[in-house]
Design a protein around this motif. Structure first.
Motif, short mmCIF file in Angstrom:
data_model
loop_
_atom_site.label_atom_id
_atom_site.label_comp_id
_atom_site.label_asym_id
_atom_site.label_seq_id
_atom_site.Cartn_x
_atom_site.Cartn_y
_atom_site.Cartn_z
N ARG A 1 0.86 -1.18 0.03
CA ARG A 1 -0.04 0.00 -0.27
C ARG A 1 0.78 1.22 0.04
NH1 ARG A 1 -3.40 -0.85 5.35
NH2 ARG A 1 -1.35 -1.53 5.90
N SER A 2 0.35 2.37 -0.37
CA SER A 2 0.93 3.72 -0.33
C SER A 2 0.71 4.15 1.04
CB SER A 2 0.48 4.72 -1.27
OG SER A 2 0.69 6.04 -1.25
N VAL A 3 1.67 4.33 1.65
CA VAL A 3 1.55 4.82 3.12
C VAL A 3 2.51 6.35 3.24
CG1 VAL A 3 2.23 4.38 5.51
CG2 VAL A 3 1.70 2.40 3.90
N LEU A 4 1.77 7.10 3.93
CA LEU A 4 2.50 8.51 4.26
C LEU A 4 2.55 8.42 5.84
CD1 LEU A 4 3.66 11.01 3.83
CD2 LEU A 4 1.43 12.33 3.47
N VAL A 5 3.58 8.72 6.33
CA VAL A 5 4.04 9.00 7.95
C VAL A 5 4.94 10.38 7.90
CG1 VAL A 5 5.35 8.17 9.87
CG2 VAL A 5 4.47 6.41 7.93
N THR A 6 4.12 11.39 8.71
CA THR A 6 4.67 12.57 8.82
C THR A 6 5.68 12.71 9.81
OG1 THR A 6 2.91 13.59 10.15
CG2 THR A 6 2.56 13.74 7.81
N GLY A 7 6.61 13.21 9.98
CA GLY A 7 7.63 13.68 11.09
C GLY A 7 8.47 12.12 11.20
N ALA B 1 14.97 10.57 6.07
CA ALA B 1 13.91 9.52 6.01
C ALA B 1 14.79 8.02 6.38
CB ALA B 1 13.05 9.49 4.72
N PRO B 2 14.02 7.23 6.82
CA PRO B 2 14.55 5.94 6.85
C PRO B 2 14.89 5.33 5.37
CG PRO B 2 12.65 5.75 7.78
CD PRO B 2 12.59 6.91 7.25
N GLU B 3 16.04 4.41 5.50
CA GLU B 3 16.26 3.98 3.93
C GLU B 3 15.18 3.03 3.48
OE1 GLU B 3 19.71 0.83 2.19
OE2 GLU B 3 20.09 1.45 4.37
N GLY B 4 14.89 3.36 2.11
CA GLY B 4 13.93 2.49 1.50
C GLY B 4 12.44 3.57 1.59
N ALA B 5 12.53 4.56 2.10
CA ALA B 5 11.33 5.24 2.18
C ALA B 5 11.68 6.81 1.24
CB ALA B 5 11.03 5.80 3.58
N GLY C 1 6.63 -4.44 3.68
CA GLY C 1 6.67 -4.28 2.28
C GLY C 1 5.74 -3.17 1.53
N ASP C 2 5.41 -2.36 2.33
CA ASP C 2 4.57 -1.09 1.80
C ASP C 2 5.50 -0.36 1.24
OD1 ASP C 2 1.79 -2.05 2.44
OD2 ASP C 2 2.43 -1.82 4.72
N ARG C 3 4.83 0.55 0.48
CA ARG C 3 5.71 1.61 -0.19
C ARG C 3 5.37 2.90 0.71
NH1 ARG C 3 2.31 -0.30 -4.44
NH2 ARG C 3 1.17 1.44 -4.10
N VAL C 4 6.47 3.37 1.17
CA VAL C 4 6.23 4.28 2.38
C VAL C 4 6.83 5.66 1.84
CG1 VAL C 4 6.84 4.84 4.90
CG2 VAL C 4 6.41 2.61 4.28
N ALA C 5 6.23 6.82 2.24
CA ALA C 5 6.71 7.95 2.17
C ALA C 5 6.69 8.80 3.51
CB ALA C 5 5.94 8.64 1.09
N VAL C 6 7.87 9.34 3.77
CA VAL C 6 8.13 10.20 4.95
C VAL C 6 8.13 11.61 4.77
CG1 VAL C 6 9.83 10.43 6.81
CG2 VAL C 6 8.94 8.01 6.25
N THR C 7 7.42 12.38 5.38
CA THR C 7 7.74 13.99 5.48
C THR C 7 8.67 14.23 6.59
OG1 THR C 7 5.75 14.60 6.80
CG2 THR C 7 5.48 14.19 4.27
N THR C 8 9.63 15.27 6.27
CA THR C 8 10.38 15.69 7.35
C THR C 8 10.51 17.34 6.99
OG1 THR C 8 12.55 15.29 6.42
CG2 THR C 8 11.60 13.69 7.48
N ARG C 9 11.06 18.07 7.84
CA ARG C 9 11.46 19.60 7.58
C ARG C 9 12.73 19.61 7.01
NH1 ARG C 9 8.99 22.99 12.48
NH2 ARG C 9 10.25 21.37 13.31
N SER C 10 13.61 18.55 7.39
CA SER C 10 15.01 18.67 7.09
C SER C 10 15.74 17.46 6.52
CB SER C 10 15.69 19.01 8.29
OG SER C 10 15.46 18.09 9.32
N GLY C 11 14.94 16.34 6.46
CA GLY C 11 15.38 15.28 5.64
C GLY C 11 15.66 14.05 6.70
#
Length: 244
Positions: free
Chosen positions: A13-19, A48-52, A36-46
């Motif tokens: 699934r397409s997953v979005l985690v903020t912070g 994100a975990p590897e693979g996101a 195994g999900d497709r993960v996007a992570v928002t940050t203010r300064s970068g």
């Protein structure tokens, strides 16, 4: 015809985690990546975990939120799981709390979460499924001296989730709240041993929680086993706030 929410899922699934660059948010993002999900992570300064997918976004800026979703949708498709975790503190006693101290915390923690949920729900409504999880805090239920702004923002997430649950439930979209207690993170690492002991003395389980314990609760709420759970507040606090 079976309800897709109730069926075991096999597709990522397409997953979005903020912070999601540190602490609880990072643990949540890593848990979704591990399954195994497709993960996007928002940050203010970068960071994100590897693979996101690493998305820069200030959630207090509506245009930045829109741009972030466009980036995520292009890479991973419509967001199916939103975990609104990004938050800040500006602790001080009520009589010393400035309007800026109040406004900045409310705008990030509460209004930012509103912006994210509103934007994510557009894609979820088209899909006729979705999971929204707000990361609140035991403080939002118990209160905390010196955190009038933070507690108000975290309590507000409960009313927001329950209203969204009522609005969007007919489209198989759930909205729930996870309320962590004292968790081992960078924020708690700075406490003195005396402070840590005092906190543990209030917790029936007698220890801090781990970020992974919060992450596993989020995985359950967004998984097939929680398809009939919505509008819930799930504490992960070692029993600190029971009854609230």
């Amino acid at each position: 015809m079976s309800d897709p929410q109730n069926s075991p899922r096999s597709e990522p699934r397409s997953v979005l985690v903020t912070g999601g660059n540190r602490g609880i948010g990072r643990a949540i993002a890593e848990a979704f990546l591990a399954q195994g999900d497709r993960v996007a992570v928002t940050t203010r300064s970068g960071g994100a975990p590897e693979g996101a997918l690493d998305v820069r976004c200030d959630i207090t800026d509506p245009a930045a939120v829109e741009a972030a979703f466009a980036q995520v949708e292009e890479a991973h498709g419509p967001v199916e799981v939103l975990v609104a975790n990004a938050g800040i503190t500006a602790d001080t006693l009520l009589l010393r709390m400035s309007d800026d101290d109040w406004a900045s915390v409310i705008d990030t923690n509460l209004t930012g979460s509103f912006r994210l949920a509103k934007r994510a729900s557009k894609g979820m409504l088209r899909l006729r499924r979705g999971r929204i999880v707000f990361i609140s805090s035991v403080v939002g239920l118990l209160g905390s001296a010196g955190q009038v702004n933070y507690a108000a923002s975290k309590a507000g997430l409960v009313g927001m989730a329950r209203s969204i649950a009522r609005e969007l439930g007919s489209r198989s979209i759930t909205a729930n709240v996870v309320a962590p207690g004292f968790i081992e993170t960078d924020m708690t690492a700075v406490l003195t041993d005396e402070q840590k002991d005092a906190i543990k003395g209030q917790v029936p389980l007698g220890r801090y929680g781990t970020a992974d314990e919060v992450a596993q609760t989020v995985l359950w709420l967004t998984g097939p086993g929680a398809a009939y759970v919505t509008g819930a507040v799930v504490p992960v606090d070692g029993g600190l706030g029971m009854g609230h």
